[in-house]
Design an enzyme around this catalytic site. Structure first.
Site, PDB file in Angstrom:
ATOM      1  N   ILE A 189      34.153  28.038  24.520  1.00  0.00           N
ATOM      2  CA  ILE A 189      34.538  27.458  23.221  1.00  0.00           C
ATOM      3  C   ILE A 189      35.195  26.094  23.438  1.00  0.00           C
ATOM      4  O   ILE A 189      34.860  25.112  22.773  1.00  0.00           O
ATOM      5  CB  ILE A 189      35.475  28.405  22.432  1.00  0.00           C
ATOM      6  CG1 ILE A 189      34.801  29.753  22.194  1.00  0.00           C
ATOM      7  CG2 ILE A 189      35.870  27.760  21.087  1.00  0.00           C
ATOM      8  CD1 ILE A 189      35.672  30.792  21.493  1.00  0.00           C
ATOM      9  N   ASP A 244      42.576  23.251  32.879  1.00  0.00           N
ATOM     10  CA  ASP A 244      41.764  24.449  33.128  1.00  0.00           C
ATOM     11  C   ASP A 244      41.821  24.767  34.622  1.00  0.00           C
ATOM     12  O   ASP A 244      41.779  23.853  35.450  1.00  0.00           O
ATOM     13  CB  ASP A 244      40.304  24.190  32.701  1.00  0.00           C
ATOM     14  CG  ASP A 244      39.515  25.475  32.521  1.00  0.00           C
ATOM     15  OD1 ASP A 244      39.065  25.739  31.392  1.00  0.00           O
ATOM     16  OD2 ASP A 244      39.344  26.224  33.508  1.00  0.00           O
ATOM     17  N   ASN A 245      41.888  26.046  34.950  1.00  0.00           N
ATOM     18  CA  ASN A 245      41.943  26.402  36.390  1.00  0.00           C
ATOM     19  C   ASN A 245      40.540  26.554  36.993  1.00  0.00           C
ATOM     20  O   ASN A 245      40.416  26.826  38.193  1.00  0.00           O
ATOM     21  CB  ASN A 245      42.775  27.670  36.615  1.00  0.00           C
ATOM     22  CG  ASN A 245      42.201  28.888  35.913  1.00  0.00           C
ATOM     23  OD1 ASN A 245      41.084  28.855  35.393  1.00  0.00           O
ATOM     24  ND2 ASN A 245      42.957  29.975  35.907  1.00  0.00           N
ATOM     25  N   GLY A 268      34.350  28.557  36.436  1.00  0.00           N
ATOM     26  CA  GLY A 268      33.442  27.412  36.461  1.00  0.00           C
ATOM     27  C   GLY A 268      33.771  26.405  35.377  1.00  0.00           C
ATOM     28  O   GLY A 268      34.764  26.537  34.648  1.00  0.00           O
ATOM     29  N   TYR A 283      44.928  43.134  26.399  1.00  0.00           N
ATOM     30  CA  TYR A 283      44.453  41.851  25.853  1.00  0.00           C
ATOM     31  C   TYR A 283      44.842  41.706  24.384  1.00  0.00           C
ATOM     32  O   TYR A 283      45.479  40.731  23.982  1.00  0.00           O
ATOM     33  CB  TYR A 283      42.933  41.807  26.015  1.00  0.00           C
ATOM     34  CG  TYR A 283      42.258  40.555  25.525  1.00  0.00           C
ATOM     35  CD1 TYR A 283      42.396  39.357  26.223  1.00  0.00           C
ATOM     36  CD2 TYR A 283      41.463  40.574  24.383  1.00  0.00           C
ATOM     37  CE1 TYR A 283      41.756  38.204  25.776  1.00  0.00           C
ATOM     38  CE2 TYR A 283      40.824  39.434  23.941  1.00  0.00           C
ATOM     39  CZ  TYR A 283      40.972  38.253  24.630  1.00  0.00           C
ATOM     40  OH  TYR A 283      40.332  37.114  24.196  1.00  0.00           O
TER      41      TYR A 283
END
Ligand code: UDP
Length: 314
Positions: free
Chosen positions: A12, A31-32, A36, A143
């Site tokens: 997203i 972003d880690n 990917g 979650y």
């Protein structure tokens, strides 16, 4: 505007980044890259990229410097991965979101949009054929529980500190370039590589599939809204998983079989019989609601990715 997207290399976030860059915004992505990088080259070259984890407090503070708005989308995602890593899932949610909120406060960022989940509804009763934001929620998993906690945590920051916060309850977002942690890309992969499509249970469970472009449009329109809101991002259409498998098999012209298998035990708490969301609140706030239906969305995926497909809508 200068906009930070945590998790901006994900499905997203990367689509949102592309749109925001095209509209002339300055985009920073944290972003880690654990799953990917889904940013295309062109977009990647136009953003400021910071590789790192939202649990890293000083990094998040740095990333939010000078920003007007933060999309906090970084999360551990995918039922199987979350079920295998509940502690990390909750840590990323709770520590990550606390860091993002702190970073907003330190950098005087006044607006935060957070990726919540329709998983929060779990077995909530579907009233008038769709789940509305007001109904009693039923988070059961690590979650969903952490996402629900953050909705309340963010609302508290609005109450006490005036941070504008918007929590987006995403309903099964799908589209091209998504990885197979989710059922739509998984069925595409199975259908196009000669593997059977693995429908869990009897396949009668339903989901509300929301196309990525509509999701991005919703996010962009919601950027104008201030205050504290929880908003469903949903297509308002209910499809069974068996229907989905049949549609994908047909649209890819696949010889794969559809097989019915037991879902892995770890999925038990995550499985829901019915899920369909109301977009009324989104429509009231933005004069827009996601309109791409599942067939149109699947058509778009195949036209982007596959040559020999069958047109379902012809
Ligand atoms: N599903 C399935 N076969 C698979 C993977 C998923 O039948 O190989 C079903 C799953 O049981 C659920 C739906 O597809 O009812 C959506 O699963 P997903 O993990 O994409 O997202 P969820 O809605 O469960 O968060």
């Amino acid at each position: 505007m200068k906009i930070l997207i945590t998790g901006g290399a994900g499905f997203i976030g990367s689509n949102l980044a592309k749109r925001l860059v095209a509209e002339g915004h300055t985009v920073v992505i944290l972003d880690n890259l654990l799953r990917g990088n889904k940013l295309d080259k062109e977009t990647f070259n136009q953003i400021v990229f910071i590789q790192g984890d939202v649990r890293d407090e000083s990094l998040v503070i740095d990333a939010a410097k000078g920003c007007d708005l933060v999309f906090h989308f970084a999360a551990v995602l995918g039922v199987d991965i979350v079920a295998d890593n509940p502690v990390e899932t909750m840590d990323v949610e709770v520590i990550g979101t606390r860091n993002v909120v702190n970073a907003c406060e330190i950098n005087n960022v006044k607006y935060l949009m957070y990726a919540s989940t329709s998983g929060i509804y779990s077995h909530s009763a579907i009233v008038k054929n769709a789940l509305t934001e007001e109904i009693l929620v039923d988070p059961r998993t690590s979650y969903a529980m952490a996402k629900r906690y953050n909705e309340i945590y963010l609302a508290s920051h609005f109450e006490e500190k005036g941070l504008n916060v918007l929590s987006l309850r995403f309903f099964n977002i799908y589209g091209s370039n998504q990885d197979n942690r989710m059922v739509v890309p998984l069925f595409f992969e199975q259908a196009t590589t000669g593997q059977p499509l693995t429908v869990y249970g009897n396949g009668k469970q339903t989901r509300d599939f929301t196309y990525i472009d509509d999701t991005v449009e919703s996010c962009v329109r919601l950027m104008r809204i201030r205050g504290c809101h929880i908003v469903n991002i949903a297509n308002e259409q209910e499809w069974s998983i068996l229907d989905l498998a049949q549609l994908i098999k047909k649209i890819t012209n696949s010889d794969s079989r559809i097989i019915f298998v037991d879902a892995p035990k770890k999925r038990y708490d995550y499985e829901v019989e019915r899920r369909v969301g109301s977009s009324i609140k989104l429509k009231n706030l933005t004069n827009y609601k996601p309109e791409t239906n599942l067939i149109q969305g699947l058509e778009k995926i195949v036209s982007i990715n596959y040559q020999n497909h069958i047109h379902l809508t012809l």
